[in-house]
Structure formats: structure tokens, C-alpha cells
Design an enzyme around this catalytic site. Structure first.
Site, PDB file in Angstrom:
ATOM      1  CG  HIS A 192      -2.116  -0.831   1.105  1.00 43.42           C
ATOM      2  ND1 HIS A 192      -3.184  -0.759   1.953  1.00 43.42           N
ATOM      3  CD2 HIS A 192      -2.424  -1.794   0.190  1.00 43.42           C
ATOM      4  CE1 HIS A 192      -4.102  -1.650   1.585  1.00 43.42           C
ATOM      5  NE2 HIS A 192      -3.656  -2.276   0.526  1.00 43.42           N
ATOM      6  CE1 TYR A 209      -6.546   4.299  10.297  1.00 40.87           C
ATOM      7  CE2 TYR A 209      -5.840   4.042   8.015  1.00 40.87           C
ATOM      8  CZ  TYR A 209      -5.719   3.716   9.363  1.00 40.87           C
ATOM      9  OH  TYR A 209      -4.765   2.802   9.763  1.00 40.87           O
ATOM     10  N   PRO A 243      -5.244   0.794  18.104  1.00 40.65           N
ATOM     11  CG  PRO A 243      -7.024  -0.530  17.382  1.00 40.65           C
ATOM     12  CD  PRO A 243      -6.492   0.181  18.585  1.00 40.65           C
ATOM     13  CE  LYS A 261       3.563   3.917  13.555  1.00 36.83           C
ATOM     14  NZ  LYS A 261       3.322   3.284  12.284  1.00 36.83           N
ATOM     15  CE1 TYR A 288      -1.837   4.227   9.147  1.00 36.17           C
ATOM     16  CE2 TYR A 288      -0.506   2.996   7.571  1.00 36.17           C
ATOM     17  CZ  TYR A 288      -1.659   3.127   8.319  1.00 36.17           C
ATOM     18  OH  TYR A 288      -2.644   2.159   8.228  1.00 36.17           O
TER      19      TYR A 288
END
Length: 392
Positions: free
Chosen positions: A72, A201, A294, A298, A386
Site C-alpha cells: 500500500h 480511514y 490500533p 503501531k 505511519y
């Protein structure tokens, strides 16, 4: 029994540490209270940072990941009925993430350790860790109905928040820091092809939602729900209806695919850190030392980073008698832990609705999301964290 390094817990951290030590010529024994089948099927995280993926490849564990996992190169932030893509490589100098379930990492690690002759004892429950302040710590455990003792040079607890490792640190030397969120995630696995190529998200006035995947035919999705929710309260129809509402775009140009739900569970949302991550010859790694919500992806990555650091310290000690890496382990690991805690907290508070929040708070969230969408440095900060900071 005798071993240089005794490891409690056959999750990704414990197994990866055992594998790394093997590559350095250091023997270890892994004790796991569950059976092998349980370890290989428990559902956990699925996002692997760029640097952790590179470490898996470098240590001979990347072949199936690269063949079956999903690269991704961004995520979509969906808010106010609009979508905005955060382009990871463009913002980080080429880094990305992989969607590769923790379950699959554990399967590969177990197979590799057993193929290499490693000692992984399943259904072996550690009952006490003794002598951490001495040069010969030991782990008492039960296995096959018998009580046994594993004598070690070092003990590493990778046995999670409720394990014996963290509880074995003297109360007088331990500090804990915690934040509990008033909401949780209702997570599902569904036999349906993912509706998107990358993670979504979604922030909405109905609550947070996340769209992820496990394979080309299996989707992983989450809904924000009140803390303490019973999954039985949510029928399959209610779940799909709510997910569709939270992911909806103003122009209606996107459809959520639906299919049979095969797994349903609740994930509490909390942050937790134990300091220090070492006492004498006992070390903590992974969830035994820290938990993150979550949202920032991480948890798995922190655990793998812990043991990469610890393996180097143990290698230097056994090869040269150099204790500098072991002595610095806790402080070094905690710098990354607190960075990840902050990022996870930031993502969580940015995207979820606080049940006690006001309309003012929600307007601030939208303003911040619009800032990320419009400001490259703001988007870069998200992307860098991220995908995983190279060093902290």
C-alpha cells in the site's frame, strides 16, 4: 533445562527474537502457554511498516509476504463526505507499508523456527520468573503435566499485557502510564473482495470506520462503538448498514461490497506504557511493555522493533561481552514507544467521535483533516509516522 535466552510468549515478538538470535548463533527456548493451532489462527494486526518489512526480508522471512501480501502506497482519509489520498512514497522519499496479517507472520516464524531446530514449547505455561537480579535467572513453567525450570543467562518476556513478565518487575522500580478511551472497535472479517485498493480511514458524524483487507477475497472492517459493547448486539445487517453510512461520499461514487461475516469481535481502545523495560536480566518487549490503540497501526511494528533492538544487544554481549546495547535497551526502545504512543493518540482523537465532545470539538477535527488534505508538510508528518520512522 538450560539455555542462553529464555523467551516467554510465541507471538511475533518472541518468535522473531528467537529467529534473530538463531541467525547470530545464540540458542533460545520459547515457552508458549497456548497450543500451536491457537497461535496460528488468532486475529491481530495487519499493517507492516516499511522498515519492519525490510527486516523480515533481510532475515529470510519475506518470500510469502511479498508473494501474497499487499503493498500500500497510501491511505485515504474520508471526511465530510469527501476522500483525500495521502501518498506515502511521494511524502516520505519512497516508503510504503504492507498489508500482511500478524497471523501469517506467526505461521512463517513457527515453521522457520521448527525447521531450524529451534525449541518452541507449546502448552508450556510460565508460572514464575525468578532471580532477575542474578546472573542465572530462571523461569518456572508447567509442560505436559510436569513442573519444570528453565535456567537462562537472560529472560525476555513477550507474553503480553496479562503475562507473567510485566508482573515480575518489582513494584518499587516500575512506573505505568495509561489512557483508556470511552469507545472500542467492532471488527469483522467478511468473505467479500475489498471495496478499495488501500485503507480508508473514515470520520463521520456517526463515528469512525476503517476499511482494510486480508486477501483478494477477504475484507477486514471496523466500526467505532461504545466501550463495553457486546458484539451480539450487532446483527450482520446492522453492521453493513452502519458501515455503508459512515463510508458514504457526497457524490455517491463509491459502493461498499458486502458478504458473509465470518468473524466478529471487540477491540478495546487504550494506551499503556511500562517503564523501565528492563530489570536486571529480565527484559520486556511488545505488549508486555506497551499497548497502543490500533488506529495508528503501531502495535505489531513496535513489538518487532523492540526485539530487533534487543537482538543486537544480546549479539554484542554474547560475541564480545559488550553490554552497552543491553544497558541502553530500555531508554532507546522507550523513545520509539512514546513517539508511537503520541501518533496513535493523535490518529485516534482526530478520527473518532468523543461521546462527551461538543460540536466545537468536531469542527476542530474537520479543520485539522482539511489542513492535512491541503498542506503537504502536515500530510508528510502523517505519512512518515505511519510508514515508520527509521530512527527515533
Amino acid at each position: 533445562m538450560r539455555t542462553p535466552v529464555g523467551i516467554v510468549g510465541a507471538g511475533p515478538a518472541g518468535l522473531f527474537l528467537s529467529h534473530l538470535l538463531h541467525l547470530h548463533g545464540i540458542e533460545s527456548v520459547v515457552l508458549e502457554r497456548r497450543d500451536r493451532a491457537y497461535c496460528e489462527r488468532r486475529q491481530r494486526a495487519g499493517v507492516v511498516e516499511h522498515g519492519v518489512a525490510e527486516a523480515l526480508r533481510a532475515t529470510g522471512l519475506g518470500e510469502r509476504m511479498d508473494r501474497e501480501g499487499f503493498v500500500h502506497e497510501g491511505i485515504e482519509l474520508r471526511f465530510d463526505g469527501r476522500g483525500h489520498r495521502v501518498d506515502f512514497p511521494a511524502l516520505t522519499g519512497g516508503r510504503n507499508v504492507l498489508i500482511w496479517a500478524q497471523t501469517e507472520i506467526v505461521k512463517d516464524l513457527i515453521a522457520r523456527r521448527l525447521a531450524d531446530g529451534g525449541q518452541v514449547l507449546f502448552e508450556a505455561e510460565a508460572t514464575a520468573i525468578e532471580g532477575a537480579e542474578t546472573e542465572r535467572p530462571r523461569i518456572r513453567f508447567t509442560h505436559g503435566g510436569a513442573e519444570e525450570v528453565l535456567e537462562c543467562d537472560y529472560v525476555v518476556a513477550c507474553d503480553g499485557f496479562h503475562g507473567i513478565g510485566r508482573a515480575s518487575l518489582p513494584a518499587a522500580v516500575v512506573r505505568t502510564f495509561e489512557k483508556v478511551y470511552p469507545f472500542a472497535w467492532l471488527g469483522i472479517l467478511a468473505d467479500v473482495a475489498p471495496s478499495c485498493d488501500e485503507l480508508i480511514y473514515a470520520h463521520s458524524d456517526r463515528g469512525f470506520a476503517l476499511h482494510s483487507m486480508r486477501s483478494e477475497t477477504v475484507s477486514r472492517l471496523y466500526l467505532q462503538v461504545p466501550a463495553g459493547t457486546d458484539p451480539a448486539e450487532w446483527s450482520d445487517d446492522r453492521i453493513w448498514s452502519e458501515l455503508a453510512a459512515r463510508f458514504a461520499l457526497r457524490d455517491g461514487g463509491w459502493t461498499l461490497g458486502q458478504g458473509p461475516i465470518t468473524d466478529k469481535g471487540i477491540t478495546p481502545m487504550r494506551s499503556f506504557v511500562t517503564e523501565p523495560m528492563r530489570h536486571g536480566r529480565l527484559f520486556l518487549a511488545g505488549d508486555a511493555a506497551h499497548i497502543v490503540p490500533p488506529t495508528g497501526a503501531k502495535g505489531l511494528n513496535l513489538a518487532m522493533r523492540d526485539v530487533l533492538l534487543l537482538a543486537e544487544g544480546l549479539r554484542a554481549w554474547f560475541a564480545k561481552g559488550d553490554a552497552a546495547g543491553l544497558d541502553a535497551y530500555s531508554a532507546t526502545a522507550l523513545r520509539r514507544v512514546w513517539r508511537a504512543e503520541h501518533f496513535s493518540y493523535w490518529m485516534t482523537t482526530l478520527l473518532h467521535l468523543d461521546p462527551e465532545g461538543s460540536e466545537f470539538d468536531r469542527r476542530l477535527q474537520i479543520s485539522h483533516l482539511e489542513h492535512i488534505a491541503a498542506c503537504e508538510p502536515a500530510a508528510a508528518a502523517l505519512a512518515e509516522n505511519y510508514t515508520g520512522l527509521p530512527a527515533v
